[in-house]
Design a protein around this motif. Structure first.
Motif, PDB file in Angstrom:
ATOM      1  N   GLU A 132      -4.585   8.084  -2.707  1.00 26.78           N
ATOM      2  CA  GLU A 132      -4.138   7.413  -1.488  1.00 26.78           C
ATOM      3  C   GLU A 132      -3.360   8.379  -0.597  1.00 26.78           C
ATOM      4  OE1 GLU A 132      -2.187   3.752  -2.687  1.00 26.78           O
ATOM      5  OE2 GLU A 132      -4.129   2.788  -2.985  1.00 26.78           O
ATOM      6  N   ARG A 133      -3.977   9.534  -0.352  1.00 23.98           N
ATOM      7  CA  ARG A 133      -3.347  10.571   0.456  1.00 23.98           C
ATOM      8  C   ARG A 133      -4.317  11.132   1.478  1.00 23.98           C
ATOM      9  NH1 ARG A 133       0.347   8.747  -1.559  1.00 23.98           N
ATOM     10  NH2 ARG A 133       2.083   9.680  -2.666  1.00 23.98           N
ATOM     11  N   ARG A 172      -6.708   3.217  -5.288  1.00 25.39           N
ATOM     12  CA  ARG A 172      -6.672   3.846  -6.612  1.00 25.39           C
ATOM     13  C   ARG A 172      -7.831   3.406  -7.517  1.00 25.39           C
ATOM     14  NH1 ARG A 172      -2.250   6.888  -6.950  1.00 25.39           N
ATOM     15  NH2 ARG A 172      -0.471   6.317  -5.652  1.00 25.39           N
ATOM     16  N   ALA A 173      -8.462   2.298  -7.231  1.00 26.23           N
ATOM     17  CA  ALA A 173      -9.603   1.830  -8.023  1.00 26.23           C
ATOM     18  C   ALA A 173     -10.924   2.442  -7.550  1.00 26.23           C
ATOM     19  CB  ALA A 173      -9.686   0.310  -7.960  1.00 26.23           C
ATOM     20  N   HIS A 174     -10.870   3.297  -6.563  1.00 25.42           N
ATOM     21  CA  HIS A 174     -12.062   3.928  -5.984  1.00 25.42           C
ATOM     22  C   HIS A 174     -12.825   4.700  -7.052  1.00 25.42           C
ATOM     23  CE1 HIS A 174     -14.570   5.979  -3.040  1.00 25.42           C
ATOM     24  NE2 HIS A 174     -14.253   7.125  -3.606  1.00 25.42           N
ATOM     25  N   LEU A 224      -4.461   8.767  10.996  1.00 24.85           N
ATOM     26  CA  LEU A 224      -5.456   8.995   9.946  1.00 24.85           C
ATOM     27  C   LEU A 224      -5.133   8.183   8.696  1.00 24.85           C
ATOM     28  CD1 LEU A 224      -5.942  12.852  10.293  1.00 24.85           C
ATOM     29  CD2 LEU A 224      -7.646  11.077  10.777  1.00 24.85           C
ATOM     30  N   VAL A 225      -3.859   8.071   8.367  1.00 18.81           N
ATOM     31  CA  VAL A 225      -3.447   7.280   7.201  1.00 18.81           C
ATOM     32  C   VAL A 225      -3.793   5.810   7.418  1.00 18.81           C
ATOM     33  CG1 VAL A 225      -1.433   6.402   5.965  1.00 18.81           C
ATOM     34  CG2 VAL A 225      -1.674   8.846   6.369  1.00 18.81           C
ATOM     35  N   MET A 253       0.841  -1.185   0.000  1.00 22.46           N
ATOM     36  CA  MET A 253       0.000   0.000   0.000  1.00 22.46           C
ATOM     37  C   MET A 253       0.883   1.243   0.000  1.00 22.46           C
ATOM     38  SD  MET A 253      -3.233  -0.855   0.213  1.00 22.46           S
ATOM     39  CE  MET A 253      -4.055  -2.395   0.366  1.00 22.46           C
ATOM     40  N   SER A 254       0.354   2.275  -0.592  1.00 14.86           N
ATOM     41  CA  SER A 254       1.159   3.485  -0.721  1.00 14.86           C
ATOM     42  C   SER A 254       0.506   4.694  -0.050  1.00 14.86           C
ATOM     43  CB  SER A 254       1.404   3.774  -2.198  1.00 14.86           C
ATOM     44  OG  SER A 254       0.177   3.973  -2.865  1.00 14.86           O
ATOM     45  N   TRP A 255      -0.387   4.458   0.871  1.00 11.86           N
ATOM     46  CA  TRP A 255      -1.036   5.571   1.554  1.00 11.86           C
ATOM     47  C   TRP A 255      -0.003   6.392   2.317  1.00 11.86           C
ATOM     48  CZ3 TRP A 255      -6.003   7.441   1.780  1.00 11.86           C
ATOM     49  CH2 TRP A 255      -6.980   6.698   1.115  1.00 11.86           C
TER      50      TRP A 255
END
Length: 85
Positions: free
Chosen positions: A73-74, A45-47, A33-34, A1-3
């Motif tokens: 993802e931020r 990213r598919a959201h 929060l992340v 994951m890249s959040w």
């Protein structure tokens, strides 16, 4: 994951003048929060659809306003309020 989280707009400039202990509190809250956003938005990213509404979070000595942008993802910290207590 890249959040990840980052400061947005003038929040990074405001953060540069804050006391180190308050800044550490903000960073710990942002890390949490992340983790929460990553667990809630597994698709990342598919959201498809709208991002959640921005919110504010009280922290010891002040508060932060943040915005979650799922497809990026931020978690963006957009405002910091330091009350000094």
């Amino acid at each position: 994951m890249s959040w990840k989280w980052e400061y947005a707009f003038g929040a990074s400039e405001a953060a540069s003048s804050l006391p180190p202990d308050f800044l550490a509190t903000i960073e710990a809250a942002a890390d949490e929060l992340v983790r929460a956003a990553e667990a809630l938005h597994v698709q990342g990213r598919a959201h498809e659809g709208l991002d959640p509404q921005g919110r504010q979070l009280p922290v010891s000595g002040g508060m932060i306003r943040y915005q979650v942008v799922v497809r990026s993802e931020r978690v963006y910290i957009v405002q910091i309020t330091y009350l000094g207590f």
